[in-house]
Design a protein around this motif. Structure first.
Motif, PDB file in Angstrom:
ATOM      1  N   ILE A  69       0.624  -1.597   0.571  1.00 11.99           N
ATOM      2  CA  ILE A  69      -0.278  -0.212   0.270  1.00 11.99           C
ATOM      3  C   ILE A  69       0.844   1.385  -0.284  1.00 11.99           C
ATOM      4  O   ILE A  69       0.923   2.198  -0.494  1.00 11.99           O
ATOM      5  CB  ILE A  69      -0.951  -0.024   0.978  1.00 11.99           C
ATOM      6  CG1 ILE A  69      -2.073  -1.302   0.874  1.00 11.99           C
ATOM      7  CG2 ILE A  69      -2.064   1.244   1.326  1.00 11.99           C
ATOM      8  CD1 ILE A  69      -2.907  -1.150   2.484  1.00 11.99           C
ATOM      9  N   LYS A  70       1.884   1.570   0.996  1.00  9.77           N
ATOM     10  CA  LYS A  70       2.362   2.071   0.711  1.00  9.77           C
ATOM     11  C   LYS A  70       3.593   1.988  -0.324  1.00  9.77           C
ATOM     12  O   LYS A  70       3.527   3.663  -0.880  1.00  9.77           O
ATOM     13  CB  LYS A  70       3.674   2.467   2.257  1.00  9.77           C
ATOM     14  CG  LYS A  70       4.903   3.293   1.827  1.00  9.77           C
ATOM     15  CD  LYS A  70       4.996   2.945   3.818  1.00  9.77           C
ATOM     16  CE  LYS A  70       6.611   2.254   3.816  1.00  9.77           C
ATOM     17  NZ  LYS A  70       7.652   1.404   4.515  1.00  9.77           N
ATOM     18  N   ALA A  71       3.933   1.483  -0.783  1.00  8.42           N
ATOM     19  CA  ALA A  71       4.462   1.860  -2.534  1.00  8.42           C
ATOM     20  C   ALA A  71       3.572   1.803  -3.573  1.00  8.42           C
ATOM     21  O   ALA A  71       4.288   2.699  -4.399  1.00  8.42           O
ATOM     22  CB  ALA A  71       5.104   0.433  -2.645  1.00  8.42           C
ATOM     23  N   ASN A  72       2.626   1.258  -3.350  1.00  2.00           N
ATOM     24  CA  ASN A  72       1.341   2.128  -4.276  1.00  2.00           C
ATOM     25  C   ASN A  72       1.019   3.829  -4.532  1.00  2.00           C
ATOM     26  O   ASN A  72       0.797   4.209  -5.543  1.00  2.00           O
ATOM     27  CB  ASN A  72       0.033   1.555  -4.527  1.00  2.00           C
ATOM     28  CG  ASN A  72       0.273  -0.302  -5.065  1.00  2.00           C
ATOM     29  OD1 ASN A  72       0.492   0.317  -6.025  1.00  2.00           O
ATOM     30  ND2 ASN A  72      -0.287  -1.003  -4.085  1.00  2.00           N
ATOM     31  N   LEU A  73       1.274   3.986  -3.351  1.00  7.04           N
ATOM     32  CA  LEU A  73       0.862   5.087  -3.505  1.00  7.04           C
ATOM     33  C   LEU A  73       2.065   6.168  -3.025  1.00  7.04           C
ATOM     34  O   LEU A  73       1.491   7.445  -4.227  1.00  7.04           O
ATOM     35  CB  LEU A  73       0.756   5.756  -1.304  1.00  7.04           C
ATOM     36  CG  LEU A  73      -0.872   5.192  -0.715  1.00  7.04           C
ATOM     37  CD1 LEU A  73      -1.184   5.462   0.250  1.00  7.04           C
ATOM     38  CD2 LEU A  73      -2.006   6.242  -1.856  1.00  7.04           C
ATOM     39  N   GLN A  74       3.029   5.710  -2.857  1.00  5.23           N
ATOM     40  CA  GLN A  74       4.702   6.281  -3.798  1.00  5.23           C
ATOM     41  C   GLN A  74       4.492   6.537  -5.048  1.00  5.23           C
ATOM     42  O   GLN A  74       4.552   7.504  -5.733  1.00  5.23           O
ATOM     43  CB  GLN A  74       5.655   5.695  -2.768  1.00  5.23           C
ATOM     44  CG  GLN A  74       6.594   6.373  -3.023  1.00  5.23           C
ATOM     45  CD  GLN A  74       8.030   6.000  -2.206  1.00  5.23           C
ATOM     46  OE1 GLN A  74       8.532   4.600  -1.854  1.00  5.23           O
ATOM     47  NE2 GLN A  74       9.373   6.761  -2.011  1.00  5.23           N
ATOM     48  N   VAL A  75       4.405   5.601  -5.620  1.00  8.31           N
ATOM     49  CA  VAL A  75       4.214   5.500  -7.218  1.00  8.31           C
ATOM     50  C   VAL A  75       3.252   5.918  -7.964  1.00  8.31           C
ATOM     51  O   VAL A  75       3.520   6.894  -9.049  1.00  8.31           O
ATOM     52  CB  VAL A  75       4.204   4.215  -7.534  1.00  8.31           C
ATOM     53  CG1 VAL A  75       3.874   4.008  -9.099  1.00  8.31           C
ATOM     54  CG2 VAL A  75       5.697   3.201  -7.469  1.00  8.31           C
ATOM     55  N   ALA A  76       1.878   6.145  -6.826  1.00 11.69           N
ATOM     56  CA  ALA A  76       0.663   7.056  -7.403  1.00 11.69           C
ATOM     57  C   ALA A  76       1.017   8.477  -7.199  1.00 11.69           C
ATOM     58  O   ALA A  76       1.196   9.500  -8.263  1.00 11.69           O
ATOM     59  CB  ALA A  76      -0.461   6.911  -7.330  1.00 11.69           C
ATOM     60  N   TYR A  77       1.765   8.695  -6.383  1.00 10.65           N
ATOM     61  CA  TYR A  77       2.587  10.246  -6.340  1.00 10.65           C
ATOM     62  C   TYR A  77       2.737  10.752  -7.563  1.00 10.65           C
ATOM     63  O   TYR A  77       3.073  11.577  -7.459  1.00 10.65           O
ATOM     64  CB  TYR A  77       2.522  10.728  -4.744  1.00 10.65           C
ATOM     65  CG  TYR A  77       3.295  12.139  -4.790  1.00 10.65           C
ATOM     66  CD1 TYR A  77       2.393  12.570  -4.105  1.00 10.65           C
ATOM     67  CD2 TYR A  77       4.181  13.300  -4.622  1.00 10.65           C
ATOM     68  CE1 TYR A  77       2.948  14.215  -3.976  1.00 10.65           C
ATOM     69  CE2 TYR A  77       4.885  13.617  -4.334  1.00 10.65           C
ATOM     70  CZ  TYR A  77       3.553  14.187  -4.262  1.00 10.65           C
ATOM     71  OH  TYR A  77       3.999  16.212  -3.769  1.00 10.65           O
ATOM     72  N   GLU A  78       3.833  10.033  -7.646  1.00  7.40           N
ATOM     73  CA  GLU A  78       4.685  10.008  -8.679  1.00  7.40           C
ATOM     74  C   GLU A  78       4.467  10.203  -9.559  1.00  7.40           C
ATOM     75  O   GLU A  78       4.670  11.266 -10.552  1.00  7.40           O
ATOM     76  CB  GLU A  78       6.129   9.200  -8.425  1.00  7.40           C
ATOM     77  CG  GLU A  78       6.834   9.008  -9.513  1.00  7.40           C
ATOM     78  CD  GLU A  78       8.196  10.197  -8.653  1.00  7.40           C
ATOM     79  OE1 GLU A  78       8.708  11.404  -9.658  1.00  7.40           O
ATOM     80  OE2 GLU A  78       8.665  10.003  -7.844  1.00  7.40           O
ATOM     81  N   VAL A  79       2.859   9.714 -10.212  1.00  9.32           N
ATOM     82  CA  VAL A  79       2.503   9.963 -11.423  1.00  9.32           C
ATOM     83  C   VAL A  79       1.854  10.887 -11.898  1.00  9.32           C
ATOM     84  O   VAL A  79       1.891  11.549 -12.497  1.00  9.32           O
ATOM     85  CB  VAL A  79       1.843   8.774 -11.744  1.00  9.32           C
ATOM     86  CG1 VAL A  79       1.116   8.245 -12.986  1.00  9.32           C
ATOM     87  CG2 VAL A  79       2.769   6.946 -12.160  1.00  9.32           C
ATOM     88  N   ILE A  80       0.885  11.300 -11.121  1.00  9.11           N
ATOM     89  CA  ILE A  80      -0.179  12.452 -10.683  1.00  9.11           C
ATOM     90  C   ILE A  80       0.777  13.745 -10.624  1.00  9.11           C
ATOM     91  O   ILE A  80       0.526  14.806 -10.634  1.00  9.11           O
ATOM     92  CB  ILE A  80      -0.649  12.175  -9.740  1.00  9.11           C
ATOM     93  CG1 ILE A  80      -0.152  12.295  -8.374  1.00  9.11           C
ATOM     94  CG2 ILE A  80      -1.503  11.086 -10.688  1.00  9.11           C
ATOM     95  CD1 ILE A  80      -2.372  12.109  -6.888  1.00  9.11           C
TER      96      ILE A  80
END
Length: 158
Positions: A69-80
């Protein structure tokens, strides 16, 4: 250990039939109650691996879920976001895992976490090469994997 697990399943089934409810929550509750009964019965048995293994598995599952979950949020933040916080790199991770099973499971857990990818294992099986999107400090990255995934995985497998 297999006997304790089968006893736990048998007690769970007995619980479900006695309560008459075949809901998933009732199965889970029956499993937990059965586990607690087996834990109380075998409290004097210091070699009881089953009673020690189940909490480790649950803890590992929750830790892995948190990391994903933490990694998904980090990658999603990077994308948006328009800024680029990435600092990709390949890290040479020294392994405490020795067997093929331990190394394979560790490599797969790392790869399942967004932003990281297991690349290769050295010939002598002492080093795992990992690519990560965020390697701001190599030693901190190594310590996170060794004290997180590897330590917990080896506690379950050994």
């Amino acid at each position: 250990m297999r006997g304790k697990f089968l006893a736990n399943i048998l007690l769970t089934i007995i619980w479900v039939f006695l309560t008459g409810s075949f809901a998933v929550v009732n199965f889970i509750f029956g499993f937990v109650i059965s586990f607690l009964i087996l834990w109380i019965i075998s409290a004097r048995d210091h070699e009881n691996k089953y009673v020690q293994l189940i909490p480790k598995l649950i803890s590992f599952f929750l830790f892995f879920l948190w990391e994903v979950i933490k990694a998904n949020l980090q990658v999603a933040y990077e994308v948006i976001t328009p800024t680029n916080n990435m600092k990709p790199g390949i890290v040479k991770l020294p392994l405490d895992a020795k067997t093929n099973l331990e190394i394979t499971l560790l490599a797969n857990l790392i790869t399942l976490t967004p932003g990281t990818l297991s690349l290769d294992v050295s010939e002598d099986k002492k080093v795992l090469y990992v690519h990560s999107m965020y390697v701001h400090n190599k030693q901190e990255f190594i310590n996170d994997i060794k004290n997180g995934f590897e330590r917990r995985l080896l506690a379950i497998l050994r």
